[in-house]
Design a protein around this motif. Structure first.
Motif, PDB file in Angstrom:
ATOM      1  N   ALA A 526       0.808  -1.217   0.000  1.00  0.00           N
ATOM      2  CA  ALA A 526       0.000   0.000   0.000  1.00  0.00           C
ATOM      3  C   ALA A 526       0.842   1.269   0.000  1.00  0.00           C
ATOM      4  O   ALA A 526       0.568   2.212  -0.763  1.00  0.00           O
ATOM      5  N   ARG A 527       1.869   1.335   0.844  1.00  0.00           N
ATOM      6  CA  ARG A 527       2.671   2.564   0.925  1.00  0.00           C
ATOM      7  C   ARG A 527       3.454   2.798  -0.362  1.00  0.00           C
ATOM      8  O   ARG A 527       3.553   3.940  -0.847  1.00  0.00           O
ATOM      9  N   GLN A 528       3.996   1.739  -0.938  1.00  0.00           N
ATOM     10  CA  GLN A 528       4.734   1.891  -2.191  1.00  0.00           C
ATOM     11  C   GLN A 528       3.803   2.352  -3.312  1.00  0.00           C
ATOM     12  O   GLN A 528       4.170   3.206  -4.130  1.00  0.00           O
ATOM     13  N   LEU A 529       2.582   1.788  -3.356  1.00  0.00           N
ATOM     14  CA  LEU A 529       1.611   2.205  -4.361  1.00  0.00           C
ATOM     15  C   LEU A 529       1.287   3.689  -4.206  1.00  0.00           C
ATOM     16  O   LEU A 529       1.180   4.427  -5.197  1.00  0.00           O
ATOM     17  N   LEU A 530       1.132   4.128  -2.961  1.00  0.00           N
ATOM     18  CA  LEU A 530       0.743   5.512  -2.702  1.00  0.00           C
ATOM     19  C   LEU A 530       1.802   6.507  -3.156  1.00  0.00           C
ATOM     20  O   LEU A 530       1.491   7.522  -3.796  1.00  0.00           O
ATOM     21  N   LEU A 531       3.047   6.226  -2.868  1.00  0.00           N
ATOM     22  CA  LEU A 531       4.093   7.236  -3.037  1.00  0.00           C
ATOM     23  C   LEU A 531       4.964   7.071  -4.280  1.00  0.00           C
ATOM     24  O   LEU A 531       5.524   8.046  -4.769  1.00  0.00           O
ATOM     25  N   ASP A 533       4.389   5.693  -7.534  1.00  0.00           N
ATOM     26  CA  ASP A 533       3.898   5.690  -8.926  1.00  0.00           C
ATOM     27  C   ASP A 533       4.412   4.483  -9.712  1.00  0.00           C
ATOM     28  O   ASP A 533       5.014   4.620 -10.785  1.00  0.00           O
ATOM     29  N   ILE A 534       4.167   3.298  -9.176  1.00  0.00           N
ATOM     30  CA  ILE A 534       4.597   2.075  -9.868  1.00  0.00           C
ATOM     31  C   ILE A 534       3.454   1.558 -10.741  1.00  0.00           C
ATOM     32  O   ILE A 534       3.095   0.391 -10.720  1.00  0.00           O
ATOM     33  N   TYR A 535       2.853   2.473 -11.493  1.00  0.00           N
ATOM     34  CA  TYR A 535       1.699   2.146 -12.334  1.00  0.00           C
ATOM     35  C   TYR A 535       2.010   0.996 -13.286  1.00  0.00           C
ATOM     36  O   TYR A 535       3.128   0.856 -13.782  1.00  0.00           O
ATOM     37  N   ARG A 536       0.977   0.202 -13.533  1.00  0.00           N
ATOM     38  CA  ARG A 536       1.131  -0.973 -14.402  1.00  0.00           C
ATOM     39  C   ARG A 536      -0.059  -1.034 -15.360  1.00  0.00           C
ATOM     40  O   ARG A 536      -1.205  -0.928 -14.920  1.00  0.00           O
TER      41      ARG A 536
END
Length: 614
Positions: A526-531, A533-536
């Protein structure tokens, strides 16, 4: 118009290519000989509801599990069904259209004709309304030609999704009797299959010869239990939506100045939103189950989103993508209570323009606080299943407005020093429903259609077609059937959509398990997704090549092979019986007694109604 049902369609080149695709049958369904193994009699997962369910369904409760085996399988007690008289079967689409539904029709029609060319399949036109009115279309190869592997329900259409009232049940029984149907196949989700269970019981009590069979087809993915691993349509819906979300994520990263609020399908359960998050990696997702469990208010959610926006602004990021399910509004405690009051007044005949004056003081205060567009949407009359018209309530716009107001306030106060907040809102509610189905949904629906035939050939009533081990290739799928009564439960409290079923046996929707592996995977990232931008972007549906056989992540992460484990347990029990026979040593008997006593004590505790694991 009725004449439009089943007409030959003009297909694009891709649609033509898809119509030629031939799904594979698992080995147990290939050929004209199928071996049937009857397993143990079933119970229900929550023992506290067993008495109520057995009393309400005396003719269909406790029926045996079914496993379909290869004709060459050497299983003691398995039966080969040799008699295949001509059958007359009716099929009705219920609920919202799900990609792959047409292949259920195709699979059932093909199985009927393989085993007896004189069999007949009748499709009811216009869903349950067509069933009551006995409006039918005979399914033939010509009729099916342009609907194989195609999306939507336009072969037969659908209207209301319930067969529940005394009048509706009587009209259904009259249709089955008048049309001399041996079987009625109901294609739908939790509501439709709950109705199928009651219909099967009523038919059995009335000695109606028509056998009722259910098929798990729902885009929400919430008809999941020990026997049902996945629903037809969910795979396609999530893949199509994930591509759309991936496109939006790329747009957000390109412009770097918008926050996109995207509402997805999912009433009581947030499975679509969760799966699309795992596939496309947006910055944030708000699950209804989280909100309900933590009793978060609309102001809590607003603060949560604003804090996330502020954290991203500290990294000079002024864009983002936020997902939420359409059922979120009912998971927020104060909105659920407000909707309950509004719906109660509407059912009493109070006109929409007079509702606000008759609300309780706190409800009136909340109602007046809301933007005019949301007030108007909350006043819509509930749907046929007594749920709010969630697709029409723009929760994403409400949240975007509240977040904008709070960010402007923080900026004015000086606690937020970033750029001005800008929101763009989307509702992905209809874009995927008519999509060409994924290879998985084509195969799964087609196999379920074949299983429906074998359930009817076995003379069984009140069963649902099931396939397990779905995360494996189709040649390793386990095909069977389970009594729908084994999927029923009785709710004694709680809130949310479906509350009107409290106290009644019902196939209740399976919500996201906040202790499950899929949710755990989300929280870990969750934190990595939030900050970060590892969009896929998973891209468009693949019908061939490396992505064609992919499964949704939620199917692959969880260990769902309940039916396989039941069979494995029975194999162990048979080994114990074979080893512990009169004449064996005292030590063997003592060891077996000790082990069985211990495991019985453990299972007794786990099966207790007071235990949270039931």
């Amino acid at each position: 118009m009725e004449s439009d049902y089943g007409v030959k369609r003009e297909l694009s080149d891709l649609q033509k290519q898809r119509s030629l695709y031939q799904p594979d049958l698992p080995p147990c369904l290939q050929g004209t000989t199928v071996r049937v193994e009857f397993g143990d009699r079933t119970t229900v997962s929550d023992s506290s509801g067993a008495h109520a369910i057995s009393q309400s369904f005396p003719h269909t409760y406790g029926q045996r599990l079914l496993h379909f085996l290869r004709a060459t399988a050497k299983v003691p007690g398995a039966h080969i069904i040799n008699d295949h008289p001509a059958l007359r079967v009716g099929l009705v689409f219920c609920g919202r259209q799900s990609p792959g539904g047409h292949n259920v029709v195709w699979g059932l029609h093909e199985a009927l004709k393989i085993h007896n060319p004189k069999s007949t399949l009748l499709g009811f036109l216009g869903g349950s309304e067509g069933l009551f009115a006995q409006k039918t279309l005979e399914i033939t190869d010509d009729v099916l030609a342009t609907y194989k592997n195609q999306g939507g329900y336009d072969l037969l259409g659908r209207t209301k999704d319930q067969i529940r009232t005394t009048e509706q049940v009587n009209a259904t029984m009259a249709a089955c009797n008048d049309l001399k149907l041996d079987g009625l196949v109901i294609v739908g989700g939790v509501t439709s299959n709950s109705d199928a269970a009651q219909l099967a019981e009523t038919f059995a009590e009335a000695k109606c010869v028509t056998k009722v069979v259910g098929v798990p087809v729902t885009l929400n993915g919430d008809l999941k239990n020990q026997f049902v691993e996945a629903n037809v349509g969910f795979d396609t819906i999530c893949k199509v939506n994930s591509q759309l979300i991936g496109n939006v994520c790329t747009d957000a990263l390109s412009a770097e100045k918008y926050y996109y609020f995207i509402r997805l399908m999912g009433r009581k359960a947030s499975h679509v939103a969760l799966e699309c998050t795992l596939q496309s990696h947006p910055n944030m997702v708000i699950l209804g189950e989280e909100v309900a469990a933590s009793k978060l208010t609309i102001f809590d959610l607003t603060k949560q989103i604003c804090d996330a926006i502020q954290a991203r602004a500290e990294q000079e990021k002024y864009h983002g993508v936020i997902l939420l399910p359409e059922g979120l509004i009912e998971s927020i405690p104060e909105f659920y209570a407000l909707l309950q009051e509004i719906h109660s007044l509407l059912r009493q005949g109070v006109s929409a323009d007079k509702i606000s004056t008759q609300l309780s003081p706190w409800a009136f205060a909340l109602f007046e606080f809301l933007p005019p567009f949301i007030r108007k949407q909350l006043l819509l009359y509930p749907e046929s299943d007594d749920l709010a018209q969630l697709s029409q309530i723009e929760t994403e716009k409400l949240l975007a407005e509240l977040v904008e107001a709070e960010m402007n306030k923080r900026q004015k106060e000086g606690s937020y020093k970033g750029k001005k907040f800008n929101a763009i809102c989307h509702f992905f509610g209809y874009q995927a429903r008519g999509s060409l189905p994924s290879k998985f949904d084509c195969d799964y629906a087609y196999v379920l259609g074949h299983i429906c035939y074998h359930i009817l050939a076995a003379g069984l009533n009140g069963y649902m077609a099931t396939v397990t081990n779905l995360k494996s290739p189709s040649n390793k799928w386990r095909c069977g059937a389970a009594p729908i009564t084994a999927m029923l439960s009785v709710k004694h409290g709680g809130h949310g959509s479906g509350a009107m079923k409290i106290g009644k046996p019902f196939v209740h929707p399976a919500t996201v398990d906040l202790r499950g592996k899929v949710y755990e995977l989300l929280r870990e990232n969750a934190r990595q997704l939030l900050l970060d931008d590892i969009y896929r972007n998973p891209g468009p549906l693949q019908f061939d090549g490396p992505g064609a056989d992919s499964r949704v992540m939620s199917l692959c992460v969880e260990d769902l092979d309940y039916m396989g484990r039941i069979k494995k347990l029975n194999e162990y029990l048979e080994k114990v019986r074979a080893m512990v026979k009169p004449g064996c040593s005292q030590d063997v008997v003592k060891a077996a007694l000790s082990a069985m006593s211990s495991i019985t004590d453990i299972l007794s505790v786990m099966s207790s109604p007071s235990n949270g694991t039931t």
